[in-house]
Scaffold this active site. Sequence first.
Site, mmCIF file in Angstrom:
data_model
loop_
_atom_site.group_PDB
_atom_site.id
_atom_site.type_symbol
_atom_site.label_atom_id
_atom_site.label_comp_id
_atom_site.label_asym_id
_atom_site.label_seq_id
_atom_site.Cartn_x
_atom_site.Cartn_y
_atom_site.Cartn_z
ATOM 1 N N ASP A 7 -7.704 1.737 7.719
ATOM 2 C CA ASP A 7 -7.419 2.555 6.538
ATOM 3 C C ASP A 7 -8.045 3.956 6.592
ATOM 4 O O ASP A 7 -8.815 4.357 5.699
ATOM 5 C CB ASP A 7 -7.864 1.834 5.243
ATOM 6 C CG ASP A 7 -7.214 0.465 5.078
ATOM 7 O OD1 ASP A 7 -6.269 0.156 5.831
ATOM 8 O OD2 ASP A 7 -7.656 -0.301 4.205
ATOM 9 N N GLU A 16 -11.829 -1.645 0.924
ATOM 10 C CA GLU A 16 -10.619 -1.196 1.609
ATOM 11 C C GLU A 16 -10.161 0.172 1.110
ATOM 12 O O GLU A 16 -10.473 0.596 0.005
ATOM 13 C CB GLU A 16 -9.489 -2.211 1.358
ATOM 14 C CG GLU A 16 -9.869 -3.635 1.722
ATOM 15 C CD GLU A 16 -8.659 -4.551 1.734
ATOM 16 O OE1 GLU A 16 -8.194 -4.862 2.834
ATOM 17 O OE2 GLU A 16 -8.180 -4.948 0.656
ATOM 18 N N ASP A 47 0.817 -1.219 0.000
ATOM 19 C CA ASP A 47 0.000 0.000 0.000
ATOM 20 C C ASP A 47 0.854 1.273 0.000
ATOM 21 O O ASP A 47 1.674 1.477 0.898
ATOM 22 C CB ASP A 47 -0.907 0.030 1.234
ATOM 23 C CG ASP A 47 -1.919 -1.101 1.242
ATOM 24 O OD1 ASP A 47 -1.815 -2.008 0.404
ATOM 25 O OD2 ASP A 47 -2.802 -1.081 2.108
#
Length: 424
Positions: free
Chosen positions: A210, A294, A53
């Site tokens: 997140d 997500e 990420d």
Amino acid sequence: MKSTTGKFGKTPHQPSLWTRADALKVHADDPTTTQPLVSANFPVLSDEVFIWDTMPLRDIDGNITSVDGWSVIFTLTADRHPNDPQYLDQNGNYDVIRDWNDRHGRAKMYYWFSRTGKDWKLGGRVMAEGVSPTVREWAGTPILLNEQGEVDLYYTAVTPGATIVKVRGRVVTTEHGVSLVGFEKVKPLFEADGKMYQTEAQNAFWGFRDPWPFRDPKDGKLYMLFEGNVAGERGSHKVGKAEIGDVPPGYEDVGNSRFQTACVGIAVARDEDGDDWEMLPPLLTAVGVNDQTERPHFVFQDGKYYLFTISHTFTYADGVTGPDGVYGFVADSLFGPYVPLNGSGLVLGNPSSQPFQTYSHCVMPNGLVTSFIDSVPTDNTGTQIRIGGTEAPTVGIKIKGQQTFVVAEYDYGYIPPMLDVTLK
Ligand code: FRU
């Protein structure tokens, strides 16, 4: 705004639904929503670490920001273990696939800097060992606060539990590079409440993570998006008419789709500094459709709210499917109603010939989409793969009304700044 009473009680808004009917419109390999093939000959950022990420430094309005001409990205990062006996197979060869698959358990936040918006140089770990309260440092968002270079890093402290936290530090630049200082005191912000957002006690596979803070361009208030699941004991959710949507005859059977309960959460700050937050009902739910939405994030364009979130093939419910990639929804106001972009929600998915080539897409306000390389087949049968753990080629999309189009491909990890801040 008028209050209504619904599933989430008396609240100013009810979540928008990503329905099974919407998801039936998802089609892999539509060229306008498919990421170009990633070559197996990709370069890697580092032989020492895997990255996945990627979180570009930005301001609270969403603009990707460089500092004194230096671009900065944060990445989830884990050491590679080519010589660790634990990661050797029976023949004594490095089992890179197992090492890669284990990475989430040892994820740490690192940063990188660049003069060109690519060719990233490793800066190092953001927080020293022992600063973060849990084992895993999972995804979030670094926000440049001011011309003093102060940065609030919002991220997820995981194992034990999952807590949305923030830590403040500062970017320091020289003509040779960037360093991060501070990032020594982690402040817990909130956890799932079990009433709107599912807790670990309700479901061992819950998601709560997140954070993506932002200022609403219309009302000027500070909010935060995050990933969640809809509260309730695992298996207790109902997939009714609303969640199914307008399906053709023969598509009423929902199978075991009650186990898929993803949502995009939102919280509002009670203070200007973003130290005190109140969770609100989700903006969007995917009950009966998908179990993970997500890294939710926004692009504000043409007075509209473009909500993006990443999801996987393996998290879809019975009877619906789609590629790993980024999905999107659009509304005229922050609290919706949201409608799926391109009818289905799919914005940029992996091609079916390389279903795991990339993931964790982040759509930036300039239409550039960054992601990481997961694995790319190295033979025609797809049985041999090369693990990535590095930046994917950036893709350009055009967002027009309720549609999006793939229009360009750029270099690996190309994340150009949208504005530069000169430090005082
Ligand atoms: C997306 C993701 C995030 C999470 C991180 C854990 O790739 O699953 O939701 O924060 O990876 O490694």
